[in-house]
Design a protein around this motif. Structure first.
Motif: not given
Length: 263
Positions: A140-141, A135-136, A149-152
Motif C-alpha cells: 500500500e505505501p 499489505n499495509r 498516517e495510516e501506514y504509521e
C-alpha cells in the motif's frame, strides 16, 4: 560431443519410472536427465511431505487447534504456487485460503485489522493468507494506496495485534518469499507471453520493477519492526520455486507439534 552422466542405482531406478520417462520424452532432442532426476526427486519429496501435512491437519482437527499461515513476498514470488502444494491433499473442509480484494468503501471506514479478524481460523481449522494485513506495511505505501498516517498507525499496532492473536492460542507463522529483481522480470515475461497466465498481471505488477528499490526500503523496515521473538518472520529463498515449496512445508511441519504417526 555428448555429455557423460553418472548415476547411482537409486537414481537410475527413479529415471526408469513412468514419470521420468515421460519427462525425458517431452524434452525432444535436448535431453537433460539430471534436470529430470532433480524434478522427480522433488516430486517424491513433496509427496512424502504432503503425507505429513495430512497427519498434521488431523492433529489440528482432533485437538481443536487454530493455525494461521501468512504468505508474503513480491509479485510473482511464488506464494500462490506454494499454497497450492501445501493444501493439495489436505481436507478442504478444514482449511481456507484467504486472498482479499481491495477493501470496499465500508471496510475503508473500519479499523484496518477488522476484516482480517473475521477471516482468522476457527477451532480445528487452518487458514492460509495469500497476502495479509502486511499489505499495509509494503504494497500500500509503495503504490500510494494509503496515507503516511495510516501506514504509521499500522506499524505502531501490528505487533500488539499479533500478540493478541497468539495469546488467544492461534499458531501464527509468517513466511516471506524472497526473489531477485532479474528473477521477477523473467517471471513477468513468462506470464505476459502465456495466455493461460496473463490474468495474473495487474497494474501493480506492471510497476513492480520500476518501484523495486522503494519496495525494498519498506520491506526492510517491516522486517526490522515486526520480526519479533514471539512472532518472527521466516524468509525463504524463492528464485527456485521447487526449493521454496519444500522449505515452507518443512517449516510448517517443524513448527506445529503434531505427533508422529497420529491419525
Amino acid at each position: 560431443m555428448s555429455k557423460t552422466y553418472y548415476f547411482s542405482q537409486k537414481d537410475l531406478k527413479l529415471l526408469n519410472s513412468n514419470k521420468a520417462i515421460k519427462l525425458l520424452l517431452q524434452q525432444g532432442d535436448n535431453i537433460n536427465p539430471e534436470k529430470v532426476l532433480r524434478y522427480v526427486k522433488y516430486e517424491k519429496m513433496l509427496e512424502e511431505l504432503q503425507v505429513e501435512l495430512i497427519k498434521m491437519q488431523q492433529w489440528v482437527i482432533k485437538h481443536n487447534k487454530r493455525v494461521c499461515l501468512l504468505f508474503e513476498g513480491r509479485d510473482a514470488a511464488g506464494k500462490g504456487g506454494a499454497i497450492r502444494r501445501v493444501t493439495h491433499h489436505i481436507n478442504p473442509r478444514n482449511y481456507r485460503v484467504v486472498a482479499l480484494p481491495k477493501p470496499t468503501m465500508e471496510e475503508k471506514g473500519q479499523w484496518y485489522f477488522q476484516r482480517y479478524i473475521n477471516k482468522l481460523p476457527n477451532p480445528g481449522e487452518t487458514v492460509l493468507f495469500d497476502r495479509s494485513w502486511y499489505n499495509r506495511a509494503v504494497v500500500e505505501p509503495v503504490n500510494g494506496f494509503c496515507t503516511e498516517e495510516e501506514y504509521e498507525r499500522f506499524m505502531s499496532e501490528v505487533n500488539d495485534f499479533e500478540n493478541m492473536i497468539t495469546n488467544s492460542g492461534i499458531i501464527l507463522m509468517k513466511f516471506y518469499f524472497s526473489i531477485s529483481k532479474d528473477e521477477q522480470a523473467d517471471r513477468f515475461a513468462d506470464i505476459a507471453s502465456n495466455p493461460l497466465k496473463r490474468w495474473k498481471m495487474s497494474p501493480v505488477d506492471a510497476k513492480a520493477q520500476e518501484l523495486w528499490d522503494v519496495y525494498t526500503g519498506y520491506k526492510e523496515r517491516m522486517f526490522a519492526h515486526t520480526n519479533t521473538e514471539k512472532n518472527p518472520w521466516t524468509i525463504l529463498r524463492a528464485n527456485r520455486k521447487t526449493t521454496a515449496r519444500v522449505a515452507v512445508i518443512k517449516h510448517i511441519l517443524k513448527r506445529i507439534p503434531y505427533k508422529e504417526g497420529e491419525e
